[in-house]
Design an enzyme around this catalytic site. Sequence first.
Site, PDB file in Angstrom:
ATOM      1  N   GLY A   1       7.615   8.503   9.709  1.00  0.00           N
ATOM      2  CA  GLY A   1       6.779   8.310   8.506  1.00  0.00           C
ATOM      3  C   GLY A   1       5.182   8.304   8.723  1.00  0.00           C
ATOM      4  O   GLY A   1       4.533   8.641   7.830  1.00  0.00           O
TER       5      GLY A   1
ATOM      6  N   GLU B   1      14.849   1.972  18.760  1.00  0.00           N
ATOM      7  CA  GLU B   1      14.312   3.251  18.928  1.00  0.00           C
ATOM      8  C   GLU B   1      13.635   3.505  20.159  1.00  0.00           C
ATOM      9  O   GLU B   1      13.033   2.446  20.697  1.00  0.00           O
ATOM     10  CB  GLU B   1      13.197   3.282  17.772  1.00  0.00           C
ATOM     11  CG  GLU B   1      13.725   3.148  16.425  1.00  0.00           C
ATOM     12  CD  GLU B   1      12.756   3.276  15.205  1.00  0.00           C
ATOM     13  OE1 GLU B   1      11.371   3.376  15.506  1.00  0.00           O
ATOM     14  OE2 GLU B   1      13.161   3.285  13.916  1.00  0.00           O
TER      15      GLU B   1
ATOM     16  N   ASP C   1      14.760   6.640   7.976  1.00  0.00           N
ATOM     17  CA  ASP C   1      13.713   7.339   8.961  1.00  0.00           C
ATOM     18  C   ASP C   1      13.556   5.949  10.133  1.00  0.00           C
ATOM     19  O   ASP C   1      12.971   6.087  10.928  1.00  0.00           O
ATOM     20  CB  ASP C   1      12.371   7.226   8.260  1.00  0.00           C
ATOM     21  CG  ASP C   1      11.406   7.890   9.221  1.00  0.00           C
ATOM     22  OD1 ASP C   1      11.718   8.935   9.825  1.00  0.00           O
ATOM     23  OD2 ASP C   1      10.279   7.301   9.308  1.00  0.00           O
TER      24      ASP C   1
ATOM     25  N   ARG D   1       0.614  -1.011  -0.085  1.00  0.00           N
ATOM     26  CA  ARG D   1      -0.107   0.069   0.053  1.00  0.00           C
ATOM     27  C   ARG D   1       0.841   1.271  -0.032  1.00  0.00           C
ATOM     28  O   ARG D   1       0.399   2.355  -0.614  1.00  0.00           O
ATOM     29  CB  ARG D   1      -0.967   0.025   1.334  1.00  0.00           C
ATOM     30  CG  ARG D   1      -0.049  -0.216   2.469  1.00  0.00           C
ATOM     31  CD  ARG D   1      -1.162  -0.474   3.752  1.00  0.00           C
ATOM     32  NE  ARG D   1      -0.189  -0.444   4.804  1.00  0.00           N
ATOM     33  CZ  ARG D   1      -0.458   0.532   5.728  1.00  0.00           C
ATOM     34  NH1 ARG D   1      -1.033   1.561   5.428  1.00  0.00           N
ATOM     35  NH2 ARG D   1       0.376   0.464   6.763  1.00  0.00           N
ATOM     36  N   ILE D   2       2.110   1.438   0.688  1.00  0.00           N
ATOM     37  CA  ILE D   2       2.864   2.401   0.697  1.00  0.00           C
ATOM     38  C   ILE D   2       3.648   2.395  -0.536  1.00  0.00           C
ATOM     39  O   ILE D   2       3.591   3.786  -1.212  1.00  0.00           O
ATOM     40  CB  ILE D   2       3.661   2.391   1.956  1.00  0.00           C
ATOM     41  CG1 ILE D   2       2.971   2.383   3.186  1.00  0.00           C
ATOM     42  CG2 ILE D   2       4.826   3.843   2.056  1.00  0.00           C
ATOM     43  CD1 ILE D   2       3.914   2.228   4.485  1.00  0.00           C
TER      44      ILE D   2
ATOM     45  N   HIS E   1      11.841   8.315  12.765  1.00  0.00           N
ATOM     46  CA  HIS E   1      10.798   7.488  12.438  1.00  0.00           C
ATOM     47  C   HIS E   1       9.451   8.255  12.516  1.00  0.00           C
ATOM     48  O   HIS E   1       8.704   8.148  13.297  1.00  0.00           O
ATOM     49  CB  HIS E   1      10.705   6.347  13.436  1.00  0.00           C
ATOM     50  CG  HIS E   1       9.982   5.296  13.052  1.00  0.00           C
ATOM     51  ND1 HIS E   1      10.013   4.149  13.427  1.00  0.00           N
ATOM     52  CD2 HIS E   1       8.929   5.167  12.083  1.00  0.00           C
ATOM     53  CE1 HIS E   1       9.393   2.954  12.874  1.00  0.00           C
ATOM     54  NE2 HIS E   1       8.536   3.713  12.057  1.00  0.00           N
TER      55      HIS E   1
ATOM     56  N   ARG F   1      11.894  -0.547   7.770  1.00  0.00           N
ATOM     57  CA  ARG F   1      12.353  -1.128   9.154  1.00  0.00           C
ATOM     58  C   ARG F   1      13.828  -1.315   8.889  1.00  0.00           C
ATOM     59  O   ARG F   1      14.079  -1.761   7.723  1.00  0.00           O
ATOM     60  CB  ARG F   1      11.809  -2.303   9.533  1.00  0.00           C
ATOM     61  CG  ARG F   1      10.164  -2.375   9.851  1.00  0.00           C
ATOM     62  CD  ARG F   1      10.184  -1.388  11.232  1.00  0.00           C
ATOM     63  NE  ARG F   1       8.863  -1.503  11.637  1.00  0.00           N
ATOM     64  CZ  ARG F   1       7.776  -0.593  11.441  1.00  0.00           C
ATOM     65  NH1 ARG F   1       8.256   0.500  10.658  1.00  0.00           N
ATOM     66  NH2 ARG F   1       6.520  -0.535  12.004  1.00  0.00           N
TER      67      ARG F   1
END
Length: 330
Positions: free
Chosen positions: A287, A265, A260, A154-155, A285, A236
Amino acid sequence: MNITILDDVFDTLRGLPCFAALAGHQVTVWNDHTENQEELERRLTQADCVVLIRERTALRAPLLDRLPRLRLISQRSVYPHIDVAACTRLGIIVSSDQHAGTPCYAAAELTWGLLLAVARQIPQQAAALKQGVWQTGMGMTLRGHTLGLYGYGRIARAVNEYARAFGMRVVVWARPESLDRARADGLEVAASKEAFFSDCDVISLHMRLVPATRGIVTREDLLRMKPTAILLNTSRAGLIQPDALYEALKAGRPGAAGVDVYETEPLSADGHPLLALPNVIGTPHLGYVTREEYQLQFTDIFRQITAYAAGQPINVVNPDVLGHTRPAVS
């Protein structure tokens, strides 16, 4: 129910319209991150439900075994950070909407923003200008260049739309089922993984991190890239072999990167080795971090809680638990 929300570092959720869905419940929100297991036990010991933000906090068996009240974990997307087997054993429901058909324009826009920033050296040029230096290098025009989408979900579909608008050729490499979707959408498929990495001017990673994709991008793959090429990772960090991107960038292939996501994290004060490289632009991160995306995601997460409270749990990823769910503790 007692609901505990972890890792809401900017205290964002209470300001969202969807937060009203939790009215009538006792809600505790933690605005920092901890990996200390004793501290997590203290924070979660009274929780009937835990809300997780992405994969920031891992819930493994040793911790879950010390949380006798916990009955529901509600989150969105994949769940490699949750010991699902332990949850099933303990009678804890894990609800996670996989949103497979929902576009994520926030992540796609961030990907495109990083590409523009890297290609035109925007942060470096802006920083130099503030120091009184006029123009420090030459960027790359995107039109006419080849964008490689590694993964096609989808992205990546949204990123493809932006690439077309910018006049880029788009090529896809992915697992067989994703390649079939790309072909059905009329996209060009690379002849091989080797050709994909060697031919593309920009490669953007768009895959879920699962055991089959961990380390799927190797040092050899990266070293096949052009010295003028750009690697983007807004998916990722684990998709790339440990240290491979750093070593490849130091070797000059690819020539630059936009990143990103990181192995751990949030990053500590020491940062990350990639961020010390002048040809890397890093973001923390971001996004999915927009008001619109948070509202979309947490509407789903809070809906899972209200469904559970009504006795009709949804998006249950461990359905075997339904025959022996943990009772409420008074």
